[in-house]
Scaffold this active site. Structure first.
Site, mmCIF file in Angstrom:
data_model
loop_
_atom_site.group_PDB
_atom_site.id
_atom_site.type_symbol
_atom_site.label_atom_id
_atom_site.label_comp_id
_atom_site.label_asym_id
_atom_site.label_seq_id
_atom_site.Cartn_x
_atom_site.Cartn_y
_atom_site.Cartn_z
ATOM 1 N N ARG A 1 0.955 -1.192 0.086
ATOM 2 C CA ARG A 1 -0.115 0.103 0.107
ATOM 3 C C ARG A 1 0.776 1.217 0.181
ATOM 4 N NH1 ARG A 1 -4.851 -2.298 0.036
ATOM 5 N NH2 ARG A 1 -5.225 -3.926 1.401
ATOM 6 N N ASP A 2 0.449 2.233 -0.756
ATOM 7 C CA ASP A 2 1.058 3.450 -0.539
ATOM 8 C C ASP A 2 0.982 4.290 0.369
ATOM 9 O OD1 ASP A 2 2.025 5.522 -3.438
ATOM 10 O OD2 ASP A 2 1.595 6.622 -1.558
ATOM 11 N N HIS B 1 8.119 1.478 -10.397
ATOM 12 C CA HIS B 1 6.894 1.108 -9.637
ATOM 13 C C HIS B 1 5.764 1.401 -10.605
ATOM 14 C CE1 HIS B 1 7.712 5.183 -8.352
ATOM 15 N NE2 HIS B 1 6.504 5.420 -8.342
ATOM 16 N N HIS C 1 1.697 2.069 -10.178
ATOM 17 C CA HIS C 1 0.637 2.434 -9.170
ATOM 18 C C HIS C 1 -0.991 1.949 -9.728
ATOM 19 C CE1 HIS C 1 2.552 6.260 -7.280
ATOM 20 N NE2 HIS C 1 3.073 6.031 -8.355
HETATM 21 P P1 DGP Z 1 5.935 8.494 -7.815
HETATM 22 O O1 DGP Z 1 5.416 9.850 -7.649
HETATM 23 O O2 DGP Z 1 5.326 7.940 -8.858
HETATM 24 O O3 DGP Z 1 7.365 8.168 -7.941
HETATM 25 O O4 DGP Z 1 5.275 7.836 -6.641
HETATM 26 C C1 DGP Z 1 6.079 7.406 -5.351
HETATM 27 C C2 DGP Z 1 4.957 6.648 -4.470
HETATM 28 O O5 DGP Z 1 5.903 6.194 -3.288
HETATM 29 C C3 DGP Z 1 3.954 7.935 -3.868
HETATM 30 O O6 DGP Z 1 2.850 7.599 -4.251
HETATM 31 C C4 DGP Z 1 4.386 7.695 -2.524
HETATM 32 C C5 DGP Z 1 4.915 6.224 -2.284
HETATM 33 N N1 DGP Z 1 5.844 6.461 -0.977
HETATM 34 C C6 DGP Z 1 7.063 7.377 -0.782
HETATM 35 N N2 DGP Z 1 7.809 6.770 0.283
HETATM 36 C C7 DGP Z 1 7.259 5.652 0.746
HETATM 37 C C8 DGP Z 1 7.241 4.656 1.559
HETATM 38 O O7 DGP Z 1 8.136 4.824 2.551
HETATM 39 N N3 DGP Z 1 6.458 3.696 1.945
HETATM 40 C C9 DGP Z 1 5.246 3.533 0.831
HETATM 41 N N4 DGP Z 1 4.371 2.301 1.195
HETATM 42 N N5 DGP Z 1 5.076 4.301 0.081
HETATM 43 C C10 DGP Z 1 5.900 5.357 -0.221
#
Ligand code: DGP
Length: 113
Positions: free
Chosen positions: A30-31, A99, A101
């Site tokens: 999960r984000d 990644h 989404h």
């Molecule tokens: P992007 O902007 O496409 O590079 O998306 C990066 C995503 O990663 C963003 O939606 C927030 C998520 N994210 C950043 N740090 C962490 C983390 O430490 N844990 C999780 N689960 N998600 C994270």
């Protein structure tokens, strides 16, 4: 694997995440900052910085397959969902480990900002 890469560290379980699916090559979790009721990230365990850096594209197909499976698992497949790979600066990429989404659970606007 890259020592200081955030998502490599999640893949190695050095940083906690809520994992919803996993296999030998991929992890889905999960984000931390969800933009929809369901917001899951699917990553390869091996480090690749972005879609622009992929050289073996079978991994992208596997990521899409896991996203579709998680969408069914989360109960959003029938109503619909979106998959996105933000790539490099203009694409809005902030974490430089490939990644996908998976977003769903509400109606999503188009076009994106
Ligand atoms: P992007 O902007 O496409 O590079 O998306 C990066 C995503 O990663 C963003 O939606 C927030 C998520 N994210 C950043 N740090 C962490 C983390 O430490 N844990 C999780 N689960 N998600 C994270």
């Amino acid at each position: 694997m890259s020592d200081n890469c955030l998502f490599c560290r999640i893949a190695r379980r050095e940083i906690p995440a809520t994992v919803v699916a996993e296999d030998e090559h991929l992890m889905a979790f999960r984000d931390v900052s969800p933009q929809a009721p369901v917001h899951v990230l699917v990553i390869p365990k091996a480090h690749v910085a972005s879609l622009d850096d992929v050289r073996e594209f079978s991994i992208v197909g596997r990521m899409a397959e896991m996203a579709a499976s998680v969408a069914r698992q989360e109960g959003i497949a029938e109503r619909g969902y979106r998959v996105v790979m933000n790539t490099n600066a203009d694409g809005g990429q902030t974490v430089f480990h490939l990644h996908l989404h998976l977003l769903g659970g509400r109606s999503l606007d188009w076009p994106p900002g």
